[in-house]
Design a protein around this motif. Structure first.
Motif, PDB file in Angstrom:
ATOM      1  N   ARG A   1     -16.662  52.678  47.335  1.00  9.87           N
ATOM      2  CA  ARG A   1     -16.114  51.259  46.908  1.00  9.87           C
ATOM      3  C   ARG A   1     -17.123  50.534  46.125  1.00  9.87           C
ATOM      4  O   ARG A   1     -18.302  50.421  46.804  1.00  9.87           O
TER       5      ARG A   1
ATOM      6  N   TYR B   1     -17.915  46.950  43.627  1.00 11.12           N
ATOM      7  CA  TYR B   1     -17.357  45.792  43.248  1.00 11.12           C
ATOM      8  C   TYR B   1     -18.261  45.324  41.964  1.00 11.12           C
ATOM      9  O   TYR B   1     -19.681  45.261  42.016  1.00 11.12           O
TER      10      TYR B   1
ATOM     11  N   TYR C   1     -19.405  41.577  39.986  1.00 13.95           N
ATOM     12  CA  TYR C   1     -19.147  40.205  39.974  1.00 13.95           C
ATOM     13  C   TYR C   1     -19.844  39.297  38.928  1.00 13.95           C
ATOM     14  O   TYR C   1     -20.868  40.073  38.468  1.00 13.95           O
TER      15      TYR C   1
ATOM     16  N   GLN D   1     -21.886  35.932  37.526  1.00 11.81           N
ATOM     17  CA  GLN D   1     -22.398  34.538  37.830  1.00 11.81           C
ATOM     18  C   GLN D   1     -22.840  33.778  36.708  1.00 11.81           C
ATOM     19  O   GLN D   1     -23.837  34.188  35.965  1.00 11.81           O
TER      20      GLN D   1
ATOM     21  N   LEU E   1     -20.658  33.296  42.405  1.00 15.63           N
ATOM     22  CA  LEU E   1     -19.964  34.700  42.025  1.00 15.63           C
ATOM     23  C   LEU E   1     -18.590  34.724  41.943  1.00 15.63           C
ATOM     24  O   LEU E   1     -17.893  34.228  42.946  1.00 15.63           O
TER      25      LEU E   1
ATOM     26  N   SER F   1     -15.341  37.316  41.624  1.00 11.39           N
ATOM     27  CA  SER F   1     -15.170  38.623  41.393  1.00 11.39           C
ATOM     28  C   SER F   1     -14.592  39.058  40.354  1.00 11.39           C
ATOM     29  O   SER F   1     -13.318  38.424  39.805  1.00 11.39           O
TER      30      SER F   1
ATOM     31  N   PHE G   1     -23.320  41.264  38.584  1.00 12.31           N
ATOM     32  CA  PHE G   1     -23.821  41.977  39.794  1.00 12.31           C
ATOM     33  C   PHE G   1     -22.895  43.278  40.077  1.00 12.31           C
ATOM     34  O   PHE G   1     -21.696  43.145  39.917  1.00 12.31           O
TER      35      PHE G   1
ATOM     36  N   ASP H   1     -20.443  48.957  48.749  1.00 20.63           N
ATOM     37  CA  ASP H   1     -20.008  49.014  50.183  1.00 20.63           C
ATOM     38  C   ASP H   1     -20.711  50.002  50.760  1.00 20.63           C
ATOM     39  O   ASP H   1     -20.668  51.290  50.646  1.00 20.63           O
TER      40      ASP H   1
ATOM     41  N   ASN I   1     -19.937  45.396  54.738  1.00 27.63           N
ATOM     42  CA  ASN I   1     -20.812  44.531  54.062  1.00 27.63           C
ATOM     43  C   ASN I   1     -21.306  45.423  52.817  1.00 27.63           C
ATOM     44  O   ASN I   1     -21.158  46.535  52.616  1.00 27.63           O
ATOM     45  N   LEU I   2     -21.968  44.545  51.948  1.00 29.81           N
ATOM     46  CA  LEU I   2     -22.161  45.020  50.350  1.00 29.81           C
ATOM     47  C   LEU I   2     -23.560  44.835  50.103  1.00 29.81           C
ATOM     48  O   LEU I   2     -24.290  43.924  50.582  1.00 29.81           O
TER      49      LEU I   2
ATOM     50  N   PHE J   1     -26.188  44.150  46.940  1.00 29.49           N
ATOM     51  CA  PHE J   1     -25.985  43.897  45.489  1.00 29.49           C
ATOM     52  C   PHE J   1     -27.173  44.613  44.741  1.00 29.49           C
ATOM     53  O   PHE J   1     -28.307  44.798  45.297  1.00 29.49           O
TER      54      PHE J   1
END
Lengths: 113, 117
Positions: B31, B33, B35, B37, B43, B45, B88, B92, B104-105, B107
């Motif tokens: 997983r 992601y 983002y 900013q 941030l 998605s 970013f 996961d 939680n992630l 970054f």
């Protein structure tokens, strides 16, 4: 348009004072995260909750930071006493579940002098 | 310990050009992601990539995930000034090396993109 809200947006305080930041997650989201962003460290996870129960707060300095979810619509992050090194932007994020994408609030910019 | 590395960290490019941002991570995860900013903002998605080989596109941005190589890319096509921002990637954290999620992630440090006319 559902959004995560955070208050205050900006906070300037003196060293030693207590700071409380608040977050209202998106309605229906059961997972809430607190992050801190600084130029030096980037984005760091401080703590997160699922169904109001704390799952992990290992990223938080335990002696001065505390995070709670008094109810499903409010998460709080408290710093007592605050120190200049706590100056950062604090983001709250919420998600529908653990594996879902996180939606970030606008952040609280904290300056401790 | 899961590490997420992005490169480049800074990218200055001209409008109309193509470029790719890379995101490498150090342990098994399926997983990832992306983002965006903007300066002084929160941030937003962009993409959620949930399996090996996943590819998603939105406008001039396309993201892909290769879980075997532990690599995700964010490709920018014919850049425009409005794409200037910091991007970013976030990975996961799995319960085990074989999947699941801790929820939680982690970054990456972000790639600051500046698109110049």
């Amino acid at each position: 348009d559902a959004r995560v809200t955070q208050t205050p947006r900006d906070k300037v305080t003196e060293m030693g004072q207590e700071v409380t930041m608040r977050c209202q997650p998106i309605l229906g989201h059961n997972t809430v995260f607190w992050y801190r962003q600084t130029m030096m460290q980037g984005l760091e996870l401080l703590a997160y909750f699922r169904n109001r129960a704390p799952l992990d707060d290992s990223g938080m300095p335990k002696d001065r930071f505390s995070a709670e979810m008094p109810d499903a619509t409010l998460a709080t992050l408290k710093i007592q006493p605050s120190e200049p090194r706590d100056s950062a932007v604090y983001f709250c994020a919420s998600a529908r579940g653990i594996t879902y994408e996180q939606y970030f609030g606008p952040g609280t910019r904290l300056t401790v002098t | 310990e899961l590490k997420v590395e992005q490169n480049p960290l800074f990218l200055s490019m001209q409008e109309g050009k193509n470029y790719t941002i890379y995101c490498n991570y150090s342990t098994t995860s399926d997983r990832l992601y992306w983002y965006r900013q903007d300066p002084g903002k929160s941030l937003e998605s962009l993409f959620v990539l949930l399996s090996n080989g996943a590819v998603k596109q939105e406008g001039r941005l396309m993201a892909s995930l290769d879980t075997k190589a532990r690599l995700s890319t964010l490709h920018i096509t014919a850049a425009v000034h409005d794409l200037s921002a910091t991007y970013f990637c976030a990975v996961d954290i799995p319960y085990t090396n074989y999947g699941g999620s801790q929820g939680n992630l982690i970054f990456g440090k972000g790639t600051k993109l500046s698109v110049k006319p």
